[in-house]
Design a protein around this motif. Structure first.
Motif, PDB file in Angstrom:
ATOM      1  N   UNK A 159     -48.462  44.420  84.786  1.00  0.00           N
ATOM      2  CA  UNK A 159     -47.925  45.295  85.953  1.00  0.00           C
ATOM      3  C   UNK A 159     -48.869  44.689  86.872  1.00  0.00           C
ATOM      4  N   UNK A 160     -50.247  44.660  86.948  1.00  0.00           N
ATOM      5  CA  UNK A 160     -50.972  44.474  87.968  1.00  0.00           C
ATOM      6  C   UNK A 160     -50.749  43.020  88.391  1.00  0.00           C
ATOM      7  N   UNK A 161     -50.547  42.155  87.637  1.00  0.00           N
ATOM      8  CA  UNK A 161     -50.345  40.560  87.956  1.00  0.00           C
ATOM      9  C   UNK A 161     -49.201  40.803  88.914  1.00  0.00           C
ATOM     10  N   UNK A 162     -48.202  41.329  88.269  1.00  0.00           N
ATOM     11  CA  UNK A 162     -46.634  41.181  89.075  1.00  0.00           C
ATOM     12  C   UNK A 162     -46.939  41.751  90.768  1.00  0.00           C
ATOM     13  N   UNK A 163     -47.899  42.773  90.625  1.00  0.00           N
ATOM     14  CA  UNK A 163     -48.221  43.262  92.108  1.00  0.00           C
ATOM     15  C   UNK A 163     -49.151  42.171  92.968  1.00  0.00           C
ATOM     16  N   UNK A 164     -49.957  41.731  92.437  1.00  0.00           N
ATOM     17  CA  UNK A 164     -51.090  40.788  93.001  1.00  0.00           C
ATOM     18  C   UNK A 164     -50.410  39.372  93.272  1.00  0.00           C
ATOM     19  N   UNK A 165     -49.699  38.645  92.162  1.00  0.00           N
ATOM     20  CA  UNK A 165     -49.463  37.211  92.393  1.00  0.00           C
ATOM     21  C   UNK A 165     -48.763  37.115  93.721  1.00  0.00           C
ATOM     22  N   UNK A 166     -47.452  37.846  93.896  1.00  0.00           N
ATOM     23  CA  UNK A 166     -46.832  37.550  95.218  1.00  0.00           C
ATOM     24  C   UNK A 166     -47.625  37.622  96.437  1.00  0.00           C
ATOM     25  N   UNK A 168     -50.846  36.902  96.756  1.00  0.00           N
ATOM     26  CA  UNK A 168     -51.936  35.741  96.827  1.00  0.00           C
ATOM     27  C   UNK A 168     -50.903  34.577  97.098  1.00  0.00           C
ATOM     28  N   UNK A 169     -49.736  34.386  96.617  1.00  0.00           N
ATOM     29  CA  UNK A 169     -48.878  33.366  97.073  1.00  0.00           C
ATOM     30  C   UNK A 169     -48.926  33.351  98.749  1.00  0.00           C
ATOM     31  N   UNK A 170     -48.587  34.555  99.264  1.00  0.00           N
ATOM     32  CA  UNK A 170     -48.722  34.586 100.759  1.00  0.00           C
ATOM     33  C   UNK A 170     -49.687  34.214 101.311  1.00  0.00           C
ATOM     34  N   UNK A 194     -55.607  32.292  89.926  1.00  0.00           N
ATOM     35  CA  UNK A 194     -54.571  31.757  90.555  1.00  0.00           C
ATOM     36  C   UNK A 194     -53.702  30.686  90.007  1.00  0.00           C
ATOM     37  N   UNK A 195     -54.112  29.862  89.602  1.00  0.00           N
ATOM     38  CA  UNK A 195     -53.683  28.595  88.841  1.00  0.00           C
ATOM     39  C   UNK A 195     -52.826  29.285  87.486  1.00  0.00           C
ATOM     40  N   UNK A 196     -53.461  30.202  86.863  1.00  0.00           N
ATOM     41  CA  UNK A 196     -52.878  30.847  85.608  1.00  0.00           C
ATOM     42  C   UNK A 196     -51.752  31.732  86.128  1.00  0.00           C
ATOM     43  N   UNK A 197     -51.894  32.400  87.027  1.00  0.00           N
ATOM     44  CA  UNK A 197     -50.810  33.432  87.457  1.00  0.00           C
ATOM     45  C   UNK A 197     -49.669  32.801  88.057  1.00  0.00           C
ATOM     46  N   UNK A 198     -49.752  31.686  88.735  1.00  0.00           N
ATOM     47  CA  UNK A 198     -48.938  31.117  89.368  1.00  0.00           C
ATOM     48  C   UNK A 198     -47.998  30.175  88.311  1.00  0.00           C
ATOM     49  N   UNK A 199     -48.697  29.948  87.304  1.00  0.00           N
ATOM     50  CA  UNK A 199     -48.053  28.888  86.285  1.00  0.00           C
ATOM     51  C   UNK A 199     -47.115  30.027  85.132  1.00  0.00           C
ATOM     52  N   UNK A 200     -47.491  31.182  85.273  1.00  0.00           N
ATOM     53  CA  UNK A 200     -46.647  32.340  84.584  1.00  0.00           C
ATOM     54  C   UNK A 200     -44.995  32.060  84.672  1.00  0.00           C
TER      55      UNK A 200
END
Length: 224
Positions: A159-166, A168-170, A194-200
């Protein structure tokens, strides 16, 4: 009783029809994708929102409609999805991750919205402080798990990755464009994350174009 269809209303992009730049809507879409849930996606321009959404919910988006009920606020929607559709399980938020990330987006927003160059150094420093907090949290996790291959709350995507990744993308797109900003070089754990979560797949399949991010922040900056 069969489960009724999920219907998600989100901010539209510059064309009024495609998905817009809202990171909170992106977070909800990442959860839906990670759980493999089918849903109808309706991007809405300000003057194209359904009347019931305007009258009953002040036009707030993202808004999830399911089983005849509507839910706004991304965190409430995510909690609802996680409760109602428990499989596949997503890693639950952890207190340390929430503490490390909670002030990142406010710092980013202040920095990006600022058009007074004299205020930029302090705002940049504040953002770098928040990024360092996230990096230190990730370093602590690496020490605990004896691996660098981690998400924000541990080895499992959650859940926390779903909240943070967008968010970080901005930062990755807009701070680079408007401020020539780069993540501090010492934040190596954050760079790997960053590389790991953007590749998910949950991120990659819900990502919208960089131009849409820049459009949103350009508006927030008053077109500057």
């Amino acid at each position: 009783r069969p489960v009724q269809q999920l219907h998600l209303f989100v901010k539209a992009g510059p064309d009024g029809e495609s998905v817009g730049d809202c990171p909170f809507a992106h977070s909800v879409r990442m959860v839906l994708e990670a759980k493999g849930l089918e849903y109808v996606l309706s991007p809405c321009a300000p003057d194209g929102k359904p009347q019931w959404l305007v009258d009953g919910y002040d036009g707030k988006m993202p808004c999830l409609v399911h089983d005849g009920e509507a839910y706004t606020e991304s965190s409430h929607i995510v909690d609802y999805l996680n409760f109602f559709f428990q499989e596949p399980k997503l890693a639950a938020p952890m207190a340390a991750a929430q503490e490390a990330t909670s002030q990142f987006f406010p710092a980013l927003a202040k920095y990006l919205k600022n058009t007074d160059e004299s205020a930029d150094p302090d705002l940049r420093e504040a953002l770098e402080t928040e990024l360092t907090k996230i990096d230190m949290h990730l370093q602590d996790l690496q020490a605990q798990h004896d691996t660098e291959d981690l998400f924000i709350a541990g080895p499992t995507f959650g859940i926390s990755d779903c909240a943070l990744a967008p968010k970080l993308y901005h930062m990755d797109v807009a701070a680079k464009h408007f401020k020539n900003f780069q993540i501090p070089t010492e934040c190596t754990a954050l760079e790997k994350y960053l590389a790991k979560v953007f590749a998910h797949p949950a991120f990659a399949k819900t990502q919208y174009p960089e131009d849409v991010v820049l459009w949103g922040w350009g508006n927030a900056r008053g077109g500057v």
